[in-house]
Design a protein around this motif. Structure first.
Motif: not given
Length: 220
Positions: A149-159
């Motif tokens: 489910d690509p639309s609910t899968t995070a690849i990058l996030a702010e840290t």
């Protein structure tokens, strides 16, 4: 008898009285009180737009990388494709992919959210982490092309800030563990941004109940 014409030396102008001066200062203060929050809001909006653009550029570069490497995303650290004896981060690989220089302290650029100044104690050179939740940061890379489910899968996030101006390089291991969601940083009016595998950027609160799902889906 000669008469001389009398002239008034006053030309009708006069200086500010104390009352007028105080009223002027009060008006300026009121205008400032109105404008400062507006300017700040506009600045935050511009920063948020820049951050979203950064995430999209990096996310698209990661997608291209995966297409060229059997569907696999890069790891936190891996062998350099150009020199396997050296270990490099995903940031180095994306720097090459996008043909941009490595960010230094005080720089602006694709690796740096301009709103980092709200939460970082020093100038940053990385404010985004790659999502490797559920596995090791240096082995077993997720496969982008087989996600359920690509639309609910995070690849990058702010840290958050880690050390020396660097944000955490990855999210890995247990989602609630040391390398998990506690590394996330909300710097846009209590909201953070994530680049999702389908190409869109999602904005949400760190304590949003969807965060865990979005992170762990990288292995599904």
């Amino acid at each position: 008898m000669m008469f001389t014409e009398s002239h008034n030396t006053s030309n009708g102008s006069h200086g500010f009285t104390l009352v007028e001066l105080l009223v002027s200062i009060a008006i300026i203060a009121i205008i400032g009180a109105i404008l400062i929050p507006v300017v700040g809001h506009i600045r935050n909006k511009v920063d948020n737009t820049t951050c979203t653009s950064n995430l999209r550029q990096l996310g698209q570069a990661l997608t291209m990388f995966s297409q060229e490497h059997n569907g696999q995303l890069p790891l936190s650290m891996q062998a350099d494709p150009t020199n396997p004896e050296i270990k490099v981060s995903w940031q180095i690989l994306m720097m090459r992919q996008l043909e941009v220089p490595f960010a230094k302290h005080g720089d602006t650029g694709v690796f740096i959210c301009p709103s980092h100044r709200h939460t970082y104690p020093m100038e940053a050179y990385r404010t985004y982490a790659i999502n490797l939740t559920g596995g090791s940061p240096i082995s077993n890379a997720p496969r982008l092309m087989t996600l359920s489910d690509p639309s609910t899968t995070a690849i990058l996030a702010e840290t958050k800030h880690e050390a020396n101006g660097a944000g955490y390089v990855s999210l890995s291991g247990n989602v609630n563990g040391w390398g998990g969601k506690h590394r996330l940083e909300a710097r846009h009016d209590e909201m953070m941004s994530m680049f999702m595998a389908d190409g869109h950027v999602e904005s949400m609160a760190v304590d949003d109940e969807r965060v865990e799902e979005y992170l762990v889906n990288i292995r599904k």
